[in-house]
Every structure is written in structure tokens, then in C-alpha cells.
Design an enzyme around this catalytic site. Sequence first.
Site, PDB file in Angstrom:
ATOM      1  N   ASP A 109       2.728   0.166  -5.166  1.00  0.00           N
ATOM      2  CA  ASP A 109       1.275   0.236  -5.335  1.00  0.00           C
ATOM      3  C   ASP A 109       0.965   1.264  -6.420  1.00  0.00           C
ATOM      4  OD1 ASP A 109      -1.405  -0.171  -5.083  1.00  0.00           O
ATOM      5  OD2 ASP A 109      -1.576   0.505  -3.023  1.00  0.00           O
ATOM      6  N   ARG A 163      -4.498   2.530 -15.804  1.00  0.00           N
ATOM      7  CA  ARG A 163      -5.005   3.499 -14.827  1.00  0.00           C
ATOM      8  C   ARG A 163      -4.495   4.912 -15.106  1.00  0.00           C
ATOM      9  NH1 ARG A 163      -5.331   0.427  -8.906  1.00  0.00           N
ATOM     10  NH2 ARG A 163      -6.536  -1.373  -9.659  1.00  0.00           N
ATOM     11  N   ASP A 211      -2.921   7.932  -5.595  1.00  0.00           N
ATOM     12  CA  ASP A 211      -4.231   7.372  -5.253  1.00  0.00           C
ATOM     13  C   ASP A 211      -5.071   8.451  -4.584  1.00  0.00           C
ATOM     14  OD1 ASP A 211      -3.467   4.932  -6.238  1.00  0.00           O
ATOM     15  OD2 ASP A 211      -4.007   3.802  -4.438  1.00  0.00           O
ATOM     16  N   ASP A 220       0.818  -1.213   0.000  1.00  0.00           N
ATOM     17  CA  ASP A 220       0.000   0.000   0.000  1.00  0.00           C
ATOM     18  C   ASP A 220       0.856   1.269   0.000  1.00  0.00           C
ATOM     19  OD1 ASP A 220      -2.514   1.268  -0.086  1.00  0.00           O
ATOM     20  OD2 ASP A 220      -2.482   1.627   2.080  1.00  0.00           O
TER      21      ASP A 220
END
Length: 264
Positions: A144, A199, A148, A119
Site C-alpha cells: 500500500d 504521492r 500514510d 492496507d
Amino acid sequence: MGSLPYADVDSTLRAIAGQAEGFGRFAIGGLHGPLFPVTTLADDGPGSLREACRRPGPGWIVFKVSGVIQLSSYLNVGSHKTIDGRGERVKLTGKGLRLKECENVIVCNMEFEGGRGHDVDGIQIKPNSKHIWIDRCSFKDYDDGLIDITRGSTDITVSRCYFAQHDKTMLIGADPSHVGDRCIRVTIHHCFFDGTRQRHPRLRFGKVHLYNNYTKHWDVYAVCASVEAQIYSQCNIYEAGKKKKTFEFYTEKDPVWRLSALFE
């Protein structure tokens, strides 16, 4: 109309405050605080970036050194802070920045590379953070994500950034059950996604405006939307390599699922 909060700033340094385009346009960072000079590349201690970030109140953080800062843990950034890398070349590695329950943060002209651990993102924005501007930064090779944005964080602009050597580049919206992410609003413009696999971004819920970005040679898809995602893609360049699929729509198992995406 009343005067803007940054009308009387020092034009040689703090004039960038409040100058973001898009949803993060009200981010003023540490405009009304003192200068915090970073004088060492140490992870912690006097003169370090970590010490500057945990000082209470607003602050405009500048660097008097160039080089690599090896972070042993996430560096928590509080409200009303600017991390201004202009004038020096500073790279963060090992871990990244965490913007947790904060507002009015600007991060500019920084490098992020080689984040390791579960993470671990380059910049992790969650939960409930707002008025954030990430500008002219480079991101590579984290375990990760590179950026985010989840858990109710909103009014964010990511601009003029470079992304490379990575798989899951940018996640916006945590998971299909987190309906609190409906408030998310993010602008992404003038960014270069250079061979990152997927992404650019991956969106659940919320609204994203993409414009004037260049996405090159992805390996899964360029942009993905699902679960009430709303994306406005405008004046972007998508240069496919072996994988030709540019836009992906995922149907996820969730009782609130509804997809509303617009591409232009």
C-alpha cells in the site's frame, strides 16, 4: 519562557528528543522513560521489538542486534515511545508500524522494506495521533503506502528519509468526505524520493510544508493536492524523467470541496 522538557537529557543518546523541525517539533518520544534494549530479531517474545513497544508508559527503545525483523502483523506503537535504530542496522519487513491514537513518538534510523498484504503501509499513522517525528529512515516496496497520515493525525515531521521502489508513496488525508482531516499539519524536509511513481505527497485537507526535498523521475506526478489542501513548497528540487508534470490538482466529487494550494 519556561525551560524545555528535554533540557537535561543525556546528550549522547536522548538529545534528539524535541529537536525536530516543523510541525512535529514537540515530539519527545520516550524521553522520560527507561531504556528498552532489543536483543533478538524475533517477531515477538522476550527482548523483541514488539515486546518493547507494548510495554506500558514511556520508553526509549534501542537495539543490541542488527538484521531483519519479519513482522507477522502490524506492530502497534503506543504513546511516549522512541524507536532508535542508531548504532545498528535494523530492517522491518512483512508488515509495518501502526501509530494509533498515540502521541509523542519518534522513529529514527530504521529500514522498512517488503511489506505485504491489504492496507499494509511502512508506517500507518491513524487515527488521532499527534506529535510524531520520523527521521533518517528508508522505505521501499510496500503493497500500500510507505507512510500514510490520515484520520485526524497531526503535528508530524518526516525528515531526511529515503523512498524508493514504490508506487503510492505518501498519502496525507483519508478521503474527500473526511473533513476531520482539516486539522492535519505535516512537515516534510530533506527527503529523497528516488524514482517513486507518485504521492510525494498526495494531500487532502490539512497543511503541508515541503522544503529541501529531492524528487526524481516520478511516473505520474510529483505532488498532488485536492479538497482544501494547503501546500507550501519551498526550495525543493524536482528532476523529471519521462513524465514532466510536477504538480497535480485533482477535483474530487464532494460537497465540501474547495482547493487552496500555494506553491513557491
